[in-house]
Design an enzyme around this catalytic site. Structure first.
Site, mmCIF file in Angstrom:
data_model
loop_
_atom_site.group_PDB
_atom_site.id
_atom_site.type_symbol
_atom_site.label_atom_id
_atom_site.label_comp_id
_atom_site.label_asym_id
_atom_site.label_seq_id
_atom_site.Cartn_x
_atom_site.Cartn_y
_atom_site.Cartn_z
ATOM 1 N N GLY A 127 14.656 -2.802 -19.790
ATOM 2 C CA GLY A 127 15.360 -4.076 -19.677
ATOM 3 C C GLY A 127 14.485 -5.246 -20.045
ATOM 4 C CG ASP A 147 21.458 -5.105 -21.408
ATOM 5 O OD1 ASP A 147 21.631 -5.242 -20.186
ATOM 6 O OD2 ASP A 147 21.108 -4.030 -21.930
ATOM 7 C CG HIS A 160 24.024 -2.155 -24.500
ATOM 8 N ND1 HIS A 160 24.515 -0.877 -24.586
ATOM 9 C CD2 HIS A 160 23.723 -2.358 -23.185
ATOM 10 C CE1 HIS A 160 24.503 -0.329 -23.383
ATOM 11 N NE2 HIS A 160 24.034 -1.212 -22.522
#
Ligand code: DOR
Length: 435
Positions: A331, A312, A239
């Protein structure tokens, strides 16, 4: 022979673009030469791909499935259903479960659950026991179970000497399928990011929220490039989110060092301005960055500096995500919106999207024998049928995931997965998961 037909679409893969009908032998799950004549004459099931690109199923290098330990947020089954709806036929499961995937027992459990999933579940495993950054996991034993990616994702491995040892260990492993072992790094120097809940900059100052500077990521990217150079063993950077990280990886590749990198849709589709709502759905690690960073990520995806789009995908239950911004876990969901966001936000040809979403990540994950194309007779039928022109509005209540924490709720996007075929079985038809 029982045949599945996919008709009326344009096949797009590394062999180029062609308008052909595809036939899949349902017994073997393989693409076969299509018989002549209309599909209705030879197929017992026909999937309509008119107006669509028929592409190798996508491969996600970065998915949090939460099983074992937090099945309310996601299970391997629910996550695989979300993946299938997003056009993914293989996903790499991150090891930050409870207990952590740092032992043969837990990895075997994940593999066992994965057998009935709607896509291939490729478990990664932790580099260090408990992801504590102190002692190496039994990487050899885990590699024997099929693990090809090791990562402490959720945190970066802070100790440079231990990272060096991990690379040397990984470089010495010999595996029966000849696939590469890769160490995948969450690049974040916690001494610098500690206390930060969003990107450090003018927006965090305005909002009065603690910031994580871009340098917290870039220092570890630079360190791991140096360690890849020192050991000759490849590091995969997870990421990437800053312009500086993209520049470092670009320079490392130009010098021939063994590094690969991924970027997430939220890092090219959102900026730190989204945090002004104080809605924790926009909290993620690494954090959403500036418009300049977004432009750099897009440029890195376009010029090959960044090898793969990874989501992710990080499900969290509503209870936990409803905490105040600084207390909520980081998240966001990603599997069901990745293709649409890439298709909407990136100015790339479909061939380039296939490379970023399928062919290259399949190689990095060590699943290229079965995923990532090319689409031709004899290959396993792991396919997605994507309509690049379909527009739709993201709706968190319509997700297959057990969680609803998508930051894209209400956003209009272009590009939708119509069907997904996994090992010859249509697991998604007209956008609906079949089991
Ligand atoms: O935002 C994130 N969420 N970043 C990570 O590295 C971990 C992930 C999670 O597990 O929720």
């Amino acid at each position: 022979m029982s045949l599945l037909a996919i008709t009326g679409g344009t096949v797009v893969d590394q062999l180029g673009r062609r308008t052909i009908d595809l036939a899949v032998d349902r017994a073997t799950g393989q693409v076969v030469q299509a018989p002549s004549g209309p599909a209705a004459d030879w197929a017992d099931r026909v999937l309509d791909a008119t107006g669509c690109h028929v592409v190798p199923g996508f491969v996600d290098l970065h998915v949090h499935l939460r099983q074992p330990g937090n099945e309310a947020a996601e299970t391997i089954e629910s996550g695989s259903r979300a993946a299938a709806r997003g056009g993914f036929t293989a996903i790499v499961a991150m090891p930050n479960t409870t207990p952590c995937m740092d032992s043969a027992a837990v990895v075997s459990e994940v593999l066992a659950y994965g057998k009935s999933a709607l896509c291939e579940i490729k478990p990664s495993a932790a580099i260090t026991i408990g992801r504590d950054g102190e002692a190496l996991s039994p990487m050899g034993e885990l590699a024997d179970l099929g693990v090809r990616m090791f990562t402490d994702d959720g945190t970066g491995l802070q100790d440079a000497m231990l990272m060096r040892r991990a690379l040397e260990y990984a470089g010495s492993l010999v595996v029966d399928d000849g696939q590469p072992i890769v160490l995948s790094q969450h690049c974040e120097v916690t001494a610098l990011s500690q206390g930060g809940v969003m990107h450090e900059g003018t927006v965090s100052s305005r909002l009065g929220l603690g910031g994580q500077p871009a340098e917290a990521e870039e220092l570890m990217v630079a360190r791991d490039i140096a360690l890849a150079r020192l050991t000759g063993v490849r590091v995969h950077m997870q990421h990437l989110s800053t312009a500086g990280s993209v520049a470092l990886v670009r320079a490392a590749k130009a010098e021939g060092h063994p590094v690969t990198a991924e970027a997430c849709p939220h890092h090219f589709a959102l900026t730190d301005e989204a945090c002004a709502s104080y809605d924790p759905v926009f909290k993620v690690h690494p954090p959403l960055r500036t418009a300049d960073d977004v432009a750099a990520i897009k440029a890195g995806l376009a010029d090959g500096t960044i090898d793969a789009i990874a989501t992710d995908h990080a499900p969290h239950t509503p209870d936990s995500k409803e905490l105040p911004f600084d207390q909520a876990p980081p998240g966001m969901l990603g599997l069901e919106t990745a293709y649409a966001l890439a298709n909407t936000e990136l100015d790339l040809e479909p061939e380039a999207l296939v490379e970023l979403l399928s062919t290259t990540p399949a190689r990095i994950a060590g699943v290229a024998e079965r995923h990532g194309g090319p689409i031709e007779p004899g290959r396993q039928a792991n396919l997605a049928v994507a309509d690049p022109e379909a527009t739709w509005t993201v709706d968190r209540s319509a997700m297959a995931s057990n969680s609803v924490n998508t930051p894209f709720h209400g956003r209009e996007v272009r590009g939708r997965i119509r069907h997904t075929v996994f090992n010859g079985e249509p697991v998604v038809i007209d956008g609906e998961a079949q089991r």
